[in-house]
Write a protein that holds these residues in place. Structure first.
Motif, PDB file in Angstrom:
ATOM      1  N   GLU A 444       0.577  -1.037   0.166  1.00  0.00           N
ATOM      2  CA  GLU A 444      -0.270  -0.330   0.076  1.00  0.00           C
ATOM      3  C   GLU A 444       0.746   1.191  -0.211  1.00  0.00           C
ATOM      4  OE1 GLU A 444      -3.637   1.543   2.258  1.00  0.00           O
ATOM      5  OE2 GLU A 444      -2.681   0.021   3.089  1.00  0.00           O
ATOM      6  N   ARG A 445       1.727   1.157   0.260  1.00  0.00           N
ATOM      7  CA  ARG A 445       2.791   2.319   0.628  1.00  0.00           C
ATOM      8  C   ARG A 445       4.025   2.429  -0.370  1.00  0.00           C
ATOM      9  NH1 ARG A 445       6.910   4.480   5.478  1.00  0.00           N
ATOM     10  NH2 ARG A 445       7.813   6.542   4.487  1.00  0.00           N
ATOM     11  N   ALA A 446       3.887   1.884  -1.263  1.00  0.00           N
ATOM     12  CA  ALA A 446       4.381   1.875  -2.489  1.00  0.00           C
ATOM     13  C   ALA A 446       4.002   2.036  -3.574  1.00  0.00           C
ATOM     14  CB  ALA A 446       5.148   0.399  -2.027  1.00  0.00           C
ATOM     15  N   TYR A 447       2.505   1.707  -3.400  1.00  0.00           N
ATOM     16  CA  TYR A 447       1.660   2.476  -4.477  1.00  0.00           C
ATOM     17  C   TYR A 447       0.658   3.198  -4.330  1.00  0.00           C
ATOM     18  CZ  TYR A 447       2.333  -2.698  -6.826  1.00  0.00           C
ATOM     19  OH  TYR A 447       2.317  -3.443  -7.128  1.00  0.00           O
ATOM     20  N   GLU A 448       1.661   3.921  -3.271  1.00  0.00           N
ATOM     21  CA  GLU A 448       0.710   5.151  -2.949  1.00  0.00           C
ATOM     22  C   GLU A 448       0.716   6.296  -3.690  1.00  0.00           C
ATOM     23  OE1 GLU A 448       0.655   8.443   1.300  1.00  0.00           O
ATOM     24  OE2 GLU A 448       2.038   7.101   0.969  1.00  0.00           O
ATOM     25  N   PRO A 449       1.504   6.657  -4.204  1.00  0.00           N
ATOM     26  CA  PRO A 449       1.583   7.555  -5.673  1.00  0.00           C
ATOM     27  C   PRO A 449       0.851   7.799  -6.483  1.00  0.00           C
ATOM     28  CG  PRO A 449       3.579   7.017  -5.061  1.00  0.00           C
ATOM     29  CD  PRO A 449       3.150   6.123  -4.493  1.00  0.00           C
ATOM     30  N   PHE A 450       0.399   6.205  -6.926  1.00  0.00           N
ATOM     31  CA  PHE A 450      -0.763   5.933  -7.861  1.00  0.00           C
ATOM     32  C   PHE A 450      -2.361   6.387  -7.496  1.00  0.00           C
ATOM     33  CE2 PHE A 450       3.611   3.350  -9.043  1.00  0.00           C
ATOM     34  CZ  PHE A 450       3.424   4.153 -10.282  1.00  0.00           C
ATOM     35  N   GLU A 451      -2.583   6.200  -6.213  1.00  0.00           N
ATOM     36  CA  GLU A 451      -3.769   6.242  -5.505  1.00  0.00           C
ATOM     37  C   GLU A 451      -3.590   7.720  -5.575  1.00  0.00           C
ATOM     38  OE1 GLU A 451      -5.484   3.603  -5.219  1.00  0.00           O
ATOM     39  OE2 GLU A 451      -3.715   2.063  -5.557  1.00  0.00           O
ATOM     40  N   HIS A 472       5.985  -7.724 -12.434  1.00  0.00           N
ATOM     41  CA  HIS A 472       7.500  -8.740 -11.512  1.00  0.00           C
ATOM     42  C   HIS A 472       8.237  -7.383 -10.957  1.00  0.00           C
ATOM     43  CE1 HIS A 472       9.234 -11.462  -9.944  1.00  0.00           C
ATOM     44  NE2 HIS A 472      10.066 -11.609 -10.482  1.00  0.00           N
ATOM     45  N   PRO A 473       8.177  -6.844  -9.861  1.00  0.00           N
ATOM     46  CA  PRO A 473       6.897  -6.951  -8.749  1.00  0.00           C
ATOM     47  C   PRO A 473       5.609  -6.496  -8.613  1.00  0.00           C
ATOM     48  CG  PRO A 473       8.295  -6.081  -7.491  1.00  0.00           C
ATOM     49  CD  PRO A 473       9.207  -5.936  -9.067  1.00  0.00           C
ATOM     50  N   PHE A 474       5.030  -5.532  -9.635  1.00  0.00           N
ATOM     51  CA  PHE A 474       3.943  -4.114  -9.669  1.00  0.00           C
ATOM     52  C   PHE A 474       3.092  -5.165 -10.205  1.00  0.00           C
ATOM     53  CE2 PHE A 474       8.420  -2.529  -9.556  1.00  0.00           C
ATOM     54  CZ  PHE A 474       8.799  -1.832  -8.755  1.00  0.00           C
ATOM     55  N   GLN A 475       2.398  -5.890  -9.751  1.00  0.00           N
ATOM     56  CA  GLN A 475       1.310  -6.765 -10.219  1.00  0.00           C
ATOM     57  C   GLN A 475      -0.295  -6.243 -10.490  1.00  0.00           C
ATOM     58  OE1 GLN A 475       0.409 -10.996  -9.190  1.00  0.00           O
ATOM     59  NE2 GLN A 475       1.244 -10.007  -7.396  1.00  0.00           N
ATOM     60  N   LYS A 476      -0.018  -4.482  -9.929  1.00  0.00           N
ATOM     61  CA  LYS A 476      -1.237  -3.946  -9.988  1.00  0.00           C
ATOM     62  C   LYS A 476      -0.898  -3.016 -11.137  1.00  0.00           C
ATOM     63  CE  LYS A 476      -4.941  -3.131  -7.603  1.00  0.00           C
ATOM     64  NZ  LYS A 476      -6.200  -3.072  -7.945  1.00  0.00           N
ATOM     65  N   LEU A 477       0.576  -2.831 -11.864  1.00  0.00           N
ATOM     66  CA  LEU A 477       0.738  -1.744 -12.971  1.00  0.00           C
ATOM     67  C   LEU A 477       0.579  -2.492 -14.329  1.00  0.00           C
ATOM     68  CD1 LEU A 477       3.432   0.050 -10.810  1.00  0.00           C
ATOM     69  CD2 LEU A 477       1.191   0.926 -10.568  1.00  0.00           C
ATOM     70  N   ASP A 484      -3.960   0.741 -24.753  1.00  0.00           N
ATOM     71  CA  ASP A 484      -3.996   1.893 -25.270  1.00  0.00           C
ATOM     72  C   ASP A 484      -4.992   2.280 -23.691  1.00  0.00           C
ATOM     73  OD1 ASP A 484      -6.553   0.296 -24.490  1.00  0.00           O
ATOM     74  OD2 ASP A 484      -7.421   0.771 -26.965  1.00  0.00           O
ATOM     75  N   ASP A 485      -4.572   2.567 -23.264  1.00  0.00           N
ATOM     76  CA  ASP A 485      -5.772   2.749 -21.800  1.00  0.00           C
ATOM     77  C   ASP A 485      -5.227   4.454 -20.884  1.00  0.00           C
ATOM     78  OD1 ASP A 485      -7.616   2.939 -20.003  1.00  0.00           O
ATOM     79  OD2 ASP A 485      -6.735   0.814 -18.703  1.00  0.00           O
ATOM     80  N   GLU A 486      -5.470   4.747 -19.938  1.00  0.00           N
ATOM     81  CA  GLU A 486      -5.121   6.078 -19.731  1.00  0.00           C
ATOM     82  C   GLU A 486      -3.436   6.185 -19.341  1.00  0.00           C
ATOM     83  OE1 GLU A 486      -6.746   9.094 -19.265  1.00  0.00           O
ATOM     84  OE2 GLU A 486      -7.903   7.690 -20.741  1.00  0.00           O
ATOM     85  N   VAL A 487      -2.945   4.661 -19.037  1.00  0.00           N
ATOM     86  CA  VAL A 487      -1.682   5.112 -18.460  1.00  0.00           C
ATOM     87  C   VAL A 487      -1.093   4.418 -18.592  1.00  0.00           C
ATOM     88  CG1 VAL A 487      -2.583   4.000 -16.042  1.00  0.00           C
ATOM     89  CG2 VAL A 487      -0.319   4.741 -16.596  1.00  0.00           C
ATOM     90  N   PRO A 526       7.793   5.746  -2.050  1.00  0.00           N
ATOM     91  CA  PRO A 526       8.453   5.840  -3.925  1.00  0.00           C
ATOM     92  C   PRO A 526       8.019   7.326  -4.109  1.00  0.00           C
ATOM     93  CG  PRO A 526       5.783   5.393  -1.907  1.00  0.00           C
ATOM     94  CD  PRO A 526       7.194   5.710  -1.709  1.00  0.00           C
ATOM     95  N   ARG A 527       8.495   7.082  -5.338  1.00  0.00           N
ATOM     96  CA  ARG A 527       8.355   8.803  -5.322  1.00  0.00           C
ATOM     97  C   ARG A 527       7.831   8.589  -6.914  1.00  0.00           C
ATOM     98  NH1 ARG A 527      12.637  13.461  -6.786  1.00  0.00           N
ATOM     99  NH2 ARG A 527      11.173  15.113  -7.034  1.00  0.00           N
ATOM    100  N   LEU A 528       6.621   9.205  -7.513  1.00  0.00           N
ATOM    101  CA  LEU A 528       6.005   9.118  -9.173  1.00  0.00           C
ATOM    102  C   LEU A 528       6.652  10.753  -9.542  1.00  0.00           C
ATOM    103  CD1 LEU A 528       4.918   8.023 -11.512  1.00  0.00           C
ATOM    104  CD2 LEU A 528       2.771   8.770 -10.808  1.00  0.00           C
ATOM    105  N   ARG A 529       7.126  10.770 -10.418  1.00  0.00           N
ATOM    106  CA  ARG A 529       7.612  12.601 -10.502  1.00  0.00           C
ATOM    107  C   ARG A 529       7.792  12.146 -12.390  1.00  0.00           C
ATOM    108  NH1 ARG A 529      13.987  13.538 -11.408  1.00  0.00           N
ATOM    109  NH2 ARG A 529      13.833  15.883 -11.728  1.00  0.00           N
TER     110      ARG A 529
END
Length: 676
Positions: A444-451, A472-477, A484-487, A526-529
């Protein structure tokens, strides 16, 4: 519905069957809720992403993915075939998950399969014994930690188990009633099971194949026809699997998993997958499977050791009763324990699930159980139910034969026994769920920037802590099959080719600080920049680096590939560095430098700037900026640089990202790129 039909349904719905239906529904609801709360980011077994990616492909009518840049979009456990990818798994499990998505959610499939497995277990055991025993067996299955954990995950073991249960139930019904429609259902179920997991299906079906051959000794026409129906439809599964192989791999006898890793199959000797290899000897196989069985018997059956003891009591009861120990149907069901136990010795996956053999808490088995042995649950809960009902009948008989305080003590002891069993079962289920939830908190903490980020036509570059794989390991992404999705998510390879493939998208880079070990309760920062893409006759990078107090020496190195140059820098509150790339040369300059740095740059290698900040005897750290830069037809192109703060060179390159607010006082990095 006619009155006669309604009357037949009402008479069929005995009290035990009504209880089973309620239990099945509650199990399905429980599995759905566990999935939503404990596994919202999936489990530590990254195969889940493979099946879900495959399910999404099937919903789009695709058997292959066609990425725009192969190296940058390679999903975990997908085979590269020219400019396309295909998954190493057959499509049956993914198709089942896709059905759930069609009606609202992938997790609906998990809930339905769990409910169906509970109902089928009741049906099988009721065929062998009675409705009461069937209900108890269904309850034991629903309380099994292994069943609960595996039913909550997008993995193939419970789907295959449920198909095998459907086969067994339909086979027993066909043999008892003589109805060919049940024979057809049995054949169809084992056909799908074989296509999904061939070896598992063979191990599960072997006792019933032996039984079918045994029944043919009578040369009874109806028996021959019925067993022929089962066999013919079962062979359809073999044909479907071979046909799928021919379409996907080009060879009917080459399964996709074999195309992915030719030495990942059955047998002893040298085994290998994704760079990991072992010499799988018979001795090692026996040790690994012994540990799997010990873990299964002590932690993963309903009630842990108590559930295993119940099964032992049930086995003694079956052996004591002549009508059961000589019943071929009962023997076939119990023989599943032998075929799965012996058959798994020949498969090195039972070793890999353990991790370090010397540590019982290592490996996927500690969080998800001995999942290659899920099929053992059928004979286990069958015997457990027989043992439980036998003990209940014995206690009731004792109560009838005694008087006074002893008569009143019997039900009290029974209540205590039930409470102890319930407590042990709750602990057995709660422990792995709690451990998995701790892992989920780190996810949850690792994916927080995407939320927190709302994407509109985004492209995100991802790090590769486990190698050059997506999911692997980011199964959600995961990417949409058509990209052609939003991301869109891409690996950090051939970045400019990826940018060119998606020219209108806003660019981001996801990085993190810390070692990726969520299953050990360790989180990352994490950081999403948002990153820039610039181009021109020259590109410029401006860096501002904070210099903490007590620093004694600053050394700077600039390099492109193996070529580099270094200098010393004077001490200031901040270090300002300007870099220009043009005419085949990268020039790195600063008023603080003793001399400017010049490095040749031709082609597409990254420019790496390392600033070593030395505290003397107190050690030091490194600022690292890696600028993706490319010379393209007389122009230069650059992306915003990777920024890292490293305690040592070994920690750079993926786990040392600069994350504002996560460093000691005075440590800071700011970077901008521009072009002329």
């Amino acid at each position: 519905m006619s009155r006669d039909r309604l009357s037949a349904v009402v008479s069929w719905l005995t009290r035990d069957r009504q209880a089973t239906l309620v239990l099945a529904v509650l199990t399905g609801v429980g599995i759905f809720l566990i999935g939503e709360t404990v596994f919202p980011y999936y489990t530590t077994n990254h195969d889940e992403a493979v099946y879900l990616q495959q399910a999404e492909m099937l919903l789009e009518g695709q058997l292959r993915m066609r990425p725009p840049v192969s190296e940058s979009f390679h999903p975990w456990f997908f085979v590269i075939d020219g400019d396309t990818f295909y998954p190493k798994y057959t499509p049956v499990t993914a198709a089942l998950f896709a059905l759930g998505k069609l009606v609202g959610s992938f997790r609906l499939t998990l809930a339905v399969l769990a409910a169906l497995a509970v109902a089928l277990t009741d049906g099988i055991v009721s065929e062998l014994f009675d409705d009461r025993t069937g209900l108890v067996a269904a309850g034991l299955l629903a309380l099994s930690p292994l069943f609960i954990l595996q039913s909550s995950a997008f993995l193939p073991y419970v789907p295959a188990f449920t198909l095998n249960l459907l086969f067994v139930w339909a086979y027993l019904r066909a043999d008892r009633t003589g109805r060919r429609r049940f024979a057809a259902l049995a054949g169809g179920a084992i056909a799908l099971s074989f296509w999904a997991r061939p070896y598992t299906a063979v191990l599960f079906a072997t006792p019933f194949i032996c039984h079918a051959l045994w029944t043919l000794r009578t040369l009874d026409r109806d028996v021959i026809v019925r067993q022929s129906v089962v066999a013919a439809l079962g062979l359809v599964g073999v044909g479907a699997a071979l046909g799928y192989n021919a379409v996907i791999t080009g060879d009917p006898m080459t399964f996709p998993y074999e195309a992915f890793a030719p030495r990942d199959g059955l047998g002893f000797g040298e085994r290998e997958i994704v760079g990991y290899e072992r010499e799988y000897t018979p001795e090692l196989a026996l040790e690994a499977n012994g540990r799997n069985l010990w873990q299964y018997a002590t932690r993963w059956t309903p009630g842990g050791v108590f559930g295993t003891l119940l099964a032992v009591v049930g086995l003694a009861t079956v052996l004591r009763r002549r009508e059961h120990r000589r019943d071929p149907h009962t023997l076939a069901v119990l023989a599943v324990f032998l075929t799965i136990t012996v058959g798994n010795v020949y498969f090195w996956g039972t070793l890999n699930v353990l991790g370090d053999l010397s540590n019982p808490n290592d490996g996927l088995i500690s969080l998800l159980g001995p999942y290659y042995h899920v099929g053992l649950l059928l004979p286990t809960v069958t015997l457990g139910a027989v043992g439980a009902t036998s003990l209940f009948d014995t206690a009731r008989g004792v109560r009838k034969r005694v008087d006074g305080p002893a008569r009143r003590a019997v039900p009290a002891l029974a209540v205590v026994a039930v409470l102890v069993f319930a407590g042990v079962t709750a602990g057995a289920v709660g422990a792995p769920l709690s451990e998995n939830y701790e892992t989920t908190e780190q996810y949850e903490r690792a994916y927080e920037p995407f939320e927190d980020q709302q994407f509109e036509n985004g492209l995100v570059f991802l790090p590769t802590p486990y190698g050059d794989w997506l999911n692997h390991p980011f199964q959600k992404l995961r990417n949409d099959p058509d990209f052609d999705d939003e991301v869109v998510y891409a690996l950090q390879h051939r970045e400019f080719a990826v940018v060119d493939a998606f020219p209108e998208r806003q660019l981001y880079r996801y990085t993190f600080r810390g070692e990726w070990l969520p299953f050990e309760g360790r989180s990352v920062d994490p950081r999403l920049r948002e990153i820039e893409h610039v181009s021109g006759e020259q590109v410029e990078l401006n860096l501002t680096l904070g210099i903490p107090d007590a620093v004694e020496i600053i050394e700077v190195r600039a390099s492109v590939g193996e070529d580099g140059d270094r200098t010393a820098a004077s001490l200031n509150d901040d270090l300002e560095i300007a870099t220009t790339v043009t005419d085949g040369t990268a020039t790195v300059r600063s008023p603080a430098f003793s001399e400017n740095l010049t490095v040749a740059h031709e082609g597409g290698d990254e420019l790496r700037i390392v600033v070593f900040v030395d505290y003397g005897a107190l050690g030091g750290f490194e600022y690292v900026a890696e600028l993706p830069v490319l010379e393209d037809d007389g122009e230069y192109r650059a992306l915003s640089p990777y920024l890292e703060v490293c305690r040592g060179p070994a920690r750079c390159g993926g786990e040392a990202a600069y994350v504002p607010g996560q460093h000691r006082t005075g440590v800071s990095m700011n970077a901008t790129v521009s072009a002329e």
